[in-house]
Motif scaffolding. Structure first.
Motif: not given
Length: 88
Positions: A1-13
């Motif tokens: 399973m490939v993990r999707q990169p975090l979004t900018a919103e997830q990084i900010a959270a």
């Protein structure tokens, strides 16, 4: 399973969560809180610095208990830019 990169919103959270945990630690050493939560000091350091923006749920639960901060308060911080109330 490939993990999707975090979004900018997830990084900010994750950065908000790290800042809130650092504020809740207020005066307690990073090592003491990490050991109380059963995680390594390096893991807590990474979370607080925002370098680990999506910690495991169990890690957040253990930090919540060690810092006497409710999970719902941490969830609110994750969802919106809101400071955590410090334990008295």
């Amino acid at each position: 399973m490939v993990r999707q990169p975090l979004t900018a919103e997830q990084i900010a959270a994750g950065q908000r969560l790290g800042a809130a945990l650092r504020a809740a630690r207020a005066g307690r050493s990073l090592v003491d809180v990490a050991l109380a939560a059963g995680i390594s000091p390096e893991t807590l350091r990474k979370i607080e610095a925002g370098r680990l923006p999506a910690p495991a749920f169990g890690t957040v639960v253990r930090l919540s208990h060690a810092l006497d901060v409710s999970l719902s308060d941490l969830a609110e911080v994750w969802q919106a830019d809101m400071p955590v109330r410090q334990a008295s």
